[in-house]
Motif scaffolding. Structure first.
Motif, PDB file in Angstrom:
ATOM      1  N   GLU A 181       0.821  -1.232   0.000  1.00  0.00           N
ATOM      2  CA  GLU A 181       0.000   0.000   0.000  1.00  0.00           C
ATOM      3  C   GLU A 181       0.845   1.268   0.000  1.00  0.00           C
ATOM      4  OE1 GLU A 181      -3.146   0.141   2.904  1.00  0.00           O
ATOM      5  OE2 GLU A 181      -3.839  -1.876   2.419  1.00  0.00           O
ATOM      6  N   SER A 692      -7.684  -1.872  -0.355  1.00  0.00           N
ATOM      7  CA  SER A 692      -6.648  -2.132   0.652  1.00  0.00           C
ATOM      8  C   SER A 692      -6.143  -3.548   0.421  1.00  0.00           C
ATOM      9  CB  SER A 692      -7.227  -2.091   2.059  1.00  0.00           C
ATOM     10  OG  SER A 692      -7.927  -0.907   2.252  1.00  0.00           O
ATOM     11  N   TRP A 698      -6.221  -7.591  -3.017  1.00  0.00           N
ATOM     12  CA  TRP A 698      -6.749  -6.236  -2.853  1.00  0.00           C
ATOM     13  C   TRP A 698      -8.266  -6.306  -2.717  1.00  0.00           C
ATOM     14  CZ3 TRP A 698      -3.425  -2.318  -2.187  1.00  0.00           C
ATOM     15  CH2 TRP A 698      -2.133  -2.436  -2.698  1.00  0.00           C
TER      16      TRP A 698
END
Ligand code: BGC
Length: 740
Positions: A181, A692, A698
């Motif tokens: 991230e 996220s 994801w």
């Protein structure tokens, strides 16, 4: 033009291996950091690689050559990111690319896009931001600019290279979520958007394995998941096992030594390194070389467009300045008489040292920039500074010294040349640091009283220098102001205010310094970062109100260094000679930490004042299938023309995963808006930007999301809620998958 596959199949194993190993520092272009080995028999030329991010780093003088080889020094990347202006950054990239091209450089070793994890990272000036989106977008524009000139760009340092302390061996321990991230993300964005020719694998270890020897990083993530097709090179002398480097994904080992060629050849002979792997690496290299200017027989002029590039350097510097405070002090009137304090006013620090440095023909100091515009600088104060500093350092003298050292070095063998010049850089750095540490408060009160009477304003420049190889220091004189600097600020403020005169501080710094304890003493604070060769002209333009400041902080400016979450464990363990550093704050880097855990910074991410005012209105959000489209109107309701940075933060109102309070998902820098006029702004956010990483894949979680439009991360002006009706999942290559 030859087909790369054909070329590879015609090469001997020795030719292939010698291509994988660099040929040392460049002999073709003195001062360029590297060169590849040619295969003359097949018409494969040696290509030249050169730093760096703020201008091409080559030696300005060559023995027996009357010509000079100066380059334009541009502002450092932290300033470029503060502009939030992608077009401008592309323009800077293009200018640097053109200079590289005209000096015979094929691949530029820039941009750097590591994350601003601690304010005292030694190379923070070479990186864009604490935020992955801003970093990635900036890097993409920079790369597009460089490559539009026909020169390849290199994303560096891949990855999690956020400190200089023990950078060659430090093991960075970080979760996969934070990696994906925060730390990998900017690289991923820049690779997808701009297709850089090369990526430089970093010095450090990542979760126990050197980045240059890391199959997961270099092959699985970079090539298989992201589809990167360019060249992977090592940082200079990174890692400890060249065979492992080639096996795990490195195409080019830099700067290269004969001993490495021997090691690879032995590994091939004893079956440890297959010809298949070698061919893959060579094919990547040939694909890059055949795109290069050398291969296309471009004839460099050695004459870049200095004037045009100086204008671009100036424009960029102006747009990246960040106004932190302004109590009716700025803009100044051009007729002002100014008492100029601080050594940086006369010897303005243009950039950071190390491979991010560059050698311009001149640097316009703040004093000279203001004088050019007709400002009257107090002569007596100036004389005192010049006398104080003269015996230590003069720009002219150091240039002389540089020249004589280069000449000596050039008469000698090549290795000595490098050594001597490196010694020179260290010498310069020590001199500079010495100068910057000369006490500032050499002025008795009675003297300041007289100065305050005869001037309209006091300007104090606080300067800091930073370099590759060291982190900045968490002490007075670096992150904290020295006692003499603090006493200068407080005595000048007291005395000038008594006379009804204003006090302005300029921060000529590579990254944040402590400001919270003294900011209320002064009337205005302008961060000018390390602004490149046009420093003084840019300062004059903003101080005199020719341009309204429009820069916004690309990182949180903490009240105290130790409020930064990463500082708890900086620089790793054992503390005096660390071998390992844990990124314990995980995804909570920068504002993600300050906002989520409600810690008040000195100035928040995205903050910056203007001379004018903006109102936001007419927010319309369209939640489309694969993107969120945001439109609004920005109106200049103040008295000066100005530009605004519209920032979009997304806040999940409900979430199963732990998530930051909000994250930047889009931004837009307006054009110059005149008083009373408006700009219609449209910002598109791809839906997958909301995802996220849950440890496996994801996920954009279903639920309500607040779309927050602000002029900073804490000045939210408009907001509206959208609903994501069901979970949306993607694998690590961003293919839609079923959520389970
Ligand atoms: C730096 C790189 C640079 C290289 C070549 C290394 O020490 O980490 O950023 O490109 O040297 O100068």
């Amino acid at each position: 033009m030859n087909d790369p596959d054909q070329l590879v199949s015609n090469m001997s194993i020795m030719e292939k291996i010698s291509l994988i190993v660099g040929a040392g520092f460049s002999k073709i272009v003195p001062g360029a950091a590297g060169e590849t080995n040619p295969v003359e028999r097949l018409g494969i030329p040696a290509i030249v690689l050169s730093d760096g991010p703020a201008g091409v780093r080559i030696y300005p003088l060559r023995l027996g050559v009357n010509e000079t080889f100066y380059v334009t020094s541009f502002p450092n990347e932290i300033l470029l990111a503060s502009s939030w202006n992608l077009e401008l950054v592309e323009k800077v990239g293009k200018a640097i690319g053109e200079e590289a091209r005209e000096y015979g450089i094929d691949v530029l070793l820039a941009p750097g896009l590591n994350i601003h994890r601690t304010p005292i990272e030694g190379r923070i000036f070479e990186y864009f931001s604490e935020d992955p989106l801003l970093s990635g977008e900036m890097a993409a524009s920079y790369v597009q600019g460089v490559q539009s000139a026909g020169v390849g760009a290199t994303l560096k340092h891949f990855v999690a290279h956020e400190q200089e302390t023990n950078r060659l061996i430090i093991n960075v321990v970080v979760s996969e979520r934070a990696l994906r991230e925060i730390y990998l993300r900017p690289f991923e964005i820049a690779i997808k958007k701009a297709k850089p020719w090369a990526v430089m694998a970093a010095y450090n270890k990542l979760n126990g394995v050197y980045c240059t020897q890391n199959h997961w990083l270099l092959t699985k993530v970079l090539r298989e998941e992201w589809g990167f097709e360019g060249v992977v090179m090592t940082d200079w002398d990174a890692g400890n096992d060249p065979v492992e480097q080639v096996k795990t994904g490195v195409d080019l080992i830099m700067p290269g030594r004969d001993e490495i060629i021997r090691k690879l050849l032995n590994a091939f002979r004893n079956g440890e390194l297959s010809e298949d792997i070698i061919n893959k690496r060579v094919r990547n290299l040939i694909a890059l070389i055949t795109k290069s200017l050398k291969y296309k027989k471009y004839n460099p002029s050695n004459k870049p467009s200095y004037d045009e590039h100086a204008r671009i350097s100036l424009e960029a510097a102006i747009e990246g300045f960040v106004l932190l405070e302004n109590k009716d002090a700025l803009p100044l009137k051009s007729a002002s008489r100014i008492a100029l304090f601080g050594k940086g006013s006369y010897w303005t620090v243009k950039g950071g040292l190390g491979s991010g440095d560059s050698y311009p023909k001149y640097v316009v100091s703040i004093a000279d920039g203001l004088r050019e515009k007709g400002v009257i600088i107090d002569e007596e104060v100036e004389r005192i500074y010049r006398n104080m500093v003269h015996r230590w350092y003069e720009y002219g003298e150091s240039t002389q010294l540089y020249k004589s050292m280069t000449e000596t070095a050039l008469k000698e063998a090549n290795s000595l040349l490098i050594e001597l010049l490196m010694t020179h850089y260290v010498y310069m750095m020590i001199e500079y640091i010495k100068v910057m540490h000369l006490p500032e408060d050499a002025f008795p009160d009675e003297f300041l009283e007289r100065v305050a009477e005869r001037n309209d304003v006091a300007l104090i420049t606080i300067s800091r220098i930073s370099s590759e190889g060291f982190d900045r220091f968490p002490v007075k004189g670096d992150f904290y102001l020295r006692d003499d600097e603090l006493s200068l600020i407080s005595r000048i403020s007291k005395i000038f205010h008594k006379h009804g005169k204003k006090v302005v501080v300029l921060l000529n710094v590579p990254g944040p310094v402590e400001i919270h304890s003294w900011r209320n003493l002064v009337d205005a604070i302008l961060v000018i970062w390390l602004p490149g060769q046009e420093a003084g002209r840019a300062v004059a333009s903003v101080l005199l109100g020719e341009t309204s400041p429009s820069g916004k902080l690309p990182l949180t400016w903490p009240k105290d260094l130790y409020e930064t979450p990463s500082m708890k464990l900086h620089p790793g363990v054992p503390k005096d000679n660390p071998v390992e550093v844990l990124y314990a704050e995980d995804i909570y880097v920068g504002y993600r930490y300050y906002d989520t855990f409600q810690v008040e910074p000195a100035y928040e991410f995205g903050y910056g004042l203007s001379y004018t005012k903006f109102e936001y209105d007419n927010l319309v959000i369209r939640n489309k299938d694969s993107e969120i489209e945001i439109s609004l109107i920005v109106k200049n309701t103040g008295d000066y023309p100005g530009k605004e940075v519209v920032q979009v933060y997304v806040r999940p109102l409900r979430s199963r995963l732990n998530r930051p309070f909000q994250e930047l998902k889009g931004f837009h820098k307006t054009k110059l808006i005149k008083p009373g006029e408006v700009e219609e702004v449209t910002i598109r956010i791809p839906l997958d930007y909301l995802a996220s990483f849950n440890g496996k894949h994801w996920i954009v979680e279903s639920g309500p999301y607040e779309i927050r439009i602000g002029s900073s991360s804490r000045k939210i002006k408009l907001a509206s809620v959208i609903e994501i009706t069901s979970d949306i999942c993607y694998d690590t290559s961003w293919k839609r998958i079923k959520c389970n």
